[in-house]
Scaffold this motif. Structure first.
Motif, PDB file in Angstrom:
ATOM      1  N   ILE A   5       0.910  -1.025  -0.152  1.00  0.00           N
ATOM      2  CA  ILE A   5      -0.266   0.070   0.004  1.00  0.00           C
ATOM      3  C   ILE A   5       0.925   1.125   0.060  1.00  0.00           C
ATOM      4  O   ILE A   5       1.753   1.344   0.793  1.00  0.00           O
ATOM      5  N   PRO A   6       0.523   2.105  -0.763  1.00  0.00           N
ATOM      6  CA  PRO A   6       1.234   3.555  -0.734  1.00  0.00           C
ATOM      7  C   PRO A   6       1.345   4.298   0.389  1.00  0.00           C
ATOM      8  O   PRO A   6       0.259   4.159   1.242  1.00  0.00           O
ATOM      9  N   GLY A   7       2.288   4.826   0.799  1.00  0.00           N
ATOM     10  CA  GLY A   7       2.490   5.529   2.183  1.00  0.00           C
ATOM     11  C   GLY A   7       3.012   4.563   3.241  1.00  0.00           C
ATOM     12  O   GLY A   7       3.556   3.590   2.916  1.00  0.00           O
ATOM     13  N   GLY A   8       3.109   5.137   4.444  1.00  0.00           N
ATOM     14  CA  GLY A   8       3.439   4.402   5.557  1.00  0.00           C
ATOM     15  C   GLY A   8       2.500   4.564   6.835  1.00  0.00           C
ATOM     16  O   GLY A   8       1.685   5.520   6.837  1.00  0.00           O
ATOM     17  N   PRO A   9       3.020   4.035   7.955  1.00  0.00           N
ATOM     18  CA  PRO A   9       2.284   4.247   9.133  1.00  0.00           C
ATOM     19  C   PRO A   9       2.244   5.637   9.665  1.00  0.00           C
ATOM     20  O   PRO A   9       1.614   6.222  10.492  1.00  0.00           O
ATOM     21  N   PHE A  10       3.361   6.453   9.207  1.00  0.00           N
ATOM     22  CA  PHE A  10       3.347   7.893   9.792  1.00  0.00           C
ATOM     23  C   PHE A  10       2.993   9.004   8.599  1.00  0.00           C
ATOM     24  O   PHE A  10       3.413  10.120   8.755  1.00  0.00           O
ATOM     25  N   THR A  11       2.424   8.287   7.372  1.00  0.00           N
ATOM     26  CA  THR A  11       1.949   9.383   6.686  1.00  0.00           C
ATOM     27  C   THR A  11       0.676   9.995   7.162  1.00  0.00           C
ATOM     28  O   THR A  11      -0.361   9.426   7.525  1.00  0.00           O
ATOM     29  N   ARG A  12       0.704  11.377   7.028  1.00  0.00           N
ATOM     30  CA  ARG A  12      -0.401  12.008   7.443  1.00  0.00           C
ATOM     31  C   ARG A  12      -0.743  13.246   6.350  1.00  0.00           C
ATOM     32  O   ARG A  12      -0.229  13.434   5.278  1.00  0.00           O
ATOM     33  N   GLU A  13      -2.079  13.786   6.624  1.00  0.00           N
ATOM     34  CA  GLU A  13      -2.519  14.801   5.681  1.00  0.00           C
ATOM     35  C   GLU A  13      -1.521  16.006   5.584  1.00  0.00           C
ATOM     36  O   GLU A  13      -1.405  16.539   4.739  1.00  0.00           O
ATOM     37  N   ARG A  14      -1.083  16.384   6.838  1.00  0.00           N
ATOM     38  CA  ARG A  14      -0.370  17.433   6.940  1.00  0.00           C
ATOM     39  C   ARG A  14       1.361  16.632   6.961  1.00  0.00           C
ATOM     40  O   ARG A  14       1.500  15.915   7.946  1.00  0.00           O
TER      41      ARG A  14
ATOM     42  N   VAL B 213       4.843  15.071   7.333  1.00  0.00           N
ATOM     43  CA  VAL B 213       5.770  15.174   8.705  1.00  0.00           C
ATOM     44  C   VAL B 213       7.158  15.412   8.299  1.00  0.00           C
ATOM     45  O   VAL B 213       7.590  15.022   7.136  1.00  0.00           O
ATOM     46  N   PRO B 214       7.846  16.353   8.993  1.00  0.00           N
ATOM     47  CA  PRO B 214       9.226  16.531   8.647  1.00  0.00           C
ATOM     48  C   PRO B 214      10.134  15.564   8.444  1.00  0.00           C
ATOM     49  O   PRO B 214       9.835  14.615   9.058  1.00  0.00           O
ATOM     50  N   ASP B 215      10.828  15.627   7.160  1.00  0.00           N
ATOM     51  CA  ASP B 215      11.945  14.481   6.816  1.00  0.00           C
ATOM     52  C   ASP B 215      12.722  13.943   8.313  1.00  0.00           C
ATOM     53  O   ASP B 215      12.794  12.711   8.351  1.00  0.00           O
ATOM     54  N   GLU B 216      13.038  14.904   9.068  1.00  0.00           N
ATOM     55  CA  GLU B 216      13.837  14.312  10.120  1.00  0.00           C
ATOM     56  C   GLU B 216      13.217  13.443  11.161  1.00  0.00           C
ATOM     57  O   GLU B 216      13.591  12.512  11.727  1.00  0.00           O
ATOM     58  N   ILE B 217      11.950  14.046  11.530  1.00  0.00           N
ATOM     59  CA  ILE B 217      11.064  13.358  12.432  1.00  0.00           C
ATOM     60  C   ILE B 217      10.698  11.852  11.596  1.00  0.00           C
ATOM     61  O   ILE B 217      10.732  10.969  12.118  1.00  0.00           O
ATOM     62  N   LEU B 218      10.235  11.876  10.503  1.00  0.00           N
ATOM     63  CA  LEU B 218      10.066  10.811   9.664  1.00  0.00           C
ATOM     64  C   LEU B 218      10.978   9.722   9.671  1.00  0.00           C
ATOM     65  O   LEU B 218      10.852   8.490  10.175  1.00  0.00           O
ATOM     66  N   ARG B 219      12.404  10.113   9.616  1.00  0.00           N
ATOM     67  CA  ARG B 219      13.437   9.312   9.564  1.00  0.00           C
ATOM     68  C   ARG B 219      13.673   8.709  11.061  1.00  0.00           C
ATOM     69  O   ARG B 219      14.273   7.477  11.219  1.00  0.00           O
TER      70      ARG B 219
END
Length: 308
Positions: free
Chosen positions: A30-39, A41-47
């Motif tokens: 499925i496209p996206g991930g568990p931390f994918t949101r409408e707004r 998420v900053p790349d540093e936080i996502l990493r």
């Protein structure tokens, strides 16, 4: 019997591995991930989040780690409920699902089977027509419609029942009615048709011709044999009801497994989705096995695994 159980246990293990593998593959397709949101998420936080939950590892490594966790009954952490594991969600949600599930099962068995037997014995009478009409209505009307009508009329308009939660004994009535409606109707119709078929068998006529009392003919021969197809349906039904109804729990705001599953799908909580799926699959497979074992007790003529 021992060889039969061994074969079934091996097949159960293979089935669980296949279900887990397919679920894992679909979740990561499925496209996206568990931390994918409408707004975004900053790349540093996502990493940082991906590193914390080992989501930056190769898929094969993630898969092996998950399978290793299953062996130790560790379903992993929930991505949407920080600080909570999937085991905790199942442990907290299953009691609520089991409460309304057990009550629904009791209603289905205690009401559905006798109604089906009575309807068969009173075939083509007004009582039979009424029971079949109600059973047909229960099958055709979806459970979410029944739940909505209960909340609108019995809770909203009349104020007889609570509209959400399981805080009082009255609050169980709505979910149980909505959850048991379809299965109750199906069991009633199935029992009736099976009972009619059994009553036409030669051994029933022979028993009656030999002067055996009617109650004995019905109880020891007719009803007992008529229940075999009913039990075939009831086994998987119990697994489905006890593990929670996704729709009913969401409508009545019941904190059960079904509600957690719906929330996990919305939030793309991979571990919760996979954990609940595996839990449901294991429960379902075990119930099917118990149904197969029950056949031998209901009808001694049925032998399992080629036993002589």
């Amino acid at each position: 019997m021992k060889f039969y159980l061994l074969r079934r246990l091996v097949s159960i293990l293979i089935t669980i591995i296949l279900i887990t593998s397919l679920t894992f593959a679909m979740m990561h397709t499925i496209p996206g991930g568990p931390f994918t949101r409408e707004r975004p998420v900053p790349d540093e936080i996502l990493r940082s989040l991906n590193k914390k939950y080992n989501l930056d590892d190769p898929l094969i490594v993630q898969y092996l780690n998950y399978m290793k966790g299953l062996i130790t009954f560790d379903l992993g952490p929930s991505y949407s409920k920080i600080g909570t594991s999937v085991n905790d969600l199942i442990n907290s949600g299953f009691p609520s699902s089991a409460k309304i599930g057990l009550l629904s099962i009791l209603v289905i068995i205690i009401v559905g089977i006798p109604l089906g037997v009575i309807s068969a014995l009173k075939q083509n009478t007004k009582l039979d027509y009424f029971v079949m009409f109600m059973a047909t209505l229960g099958i055709t009307v979806p459970s979410f419609v029944i739940a909505t009508l209960i909340i609108y009329f019995l809770s909203g308009k009349l104020g007889w029942l609570p509209s959400f939660g399981l805080k009082t004994p009255l609050s169980y009535i709505g979910p149980v009615i909505a959850l048991s409606g379809y299965s109750l109707s199906f069991v009633t119709r199935l029992t009736r048709s099976s009972m009619l078929e059994v009553l036409r068998q030669d051994y029933i006529r022979t028993a009656r011709a030999n002067g055996i009392k009617e109650l004995s003919v019905l109880g020891r021969h007719a009803v007992k044999n008529a229940l075999i197809p009913v039990i075939t349906y009831i086994g998987p039904m119990i697994a489905a009801i006890l593990t929670g109804s996704f729709v009913i729990e969401s409508i009545f705001a019941i904190p059960g497994i079904g509600r957690y599953f719906v929330e996990s799908v919305t939030n793309r909580d991979y571990t919760t989705i996979m954990g609940v799926t595996v839990f449901y699959a294991v429960f379902y497979i075990v119930m099917v096995l118990l149904v197969d074992l029950a056949y031998g007790f209901i009808d001694p003529r049925i032998k399992l695994g080629g036993d002589k």
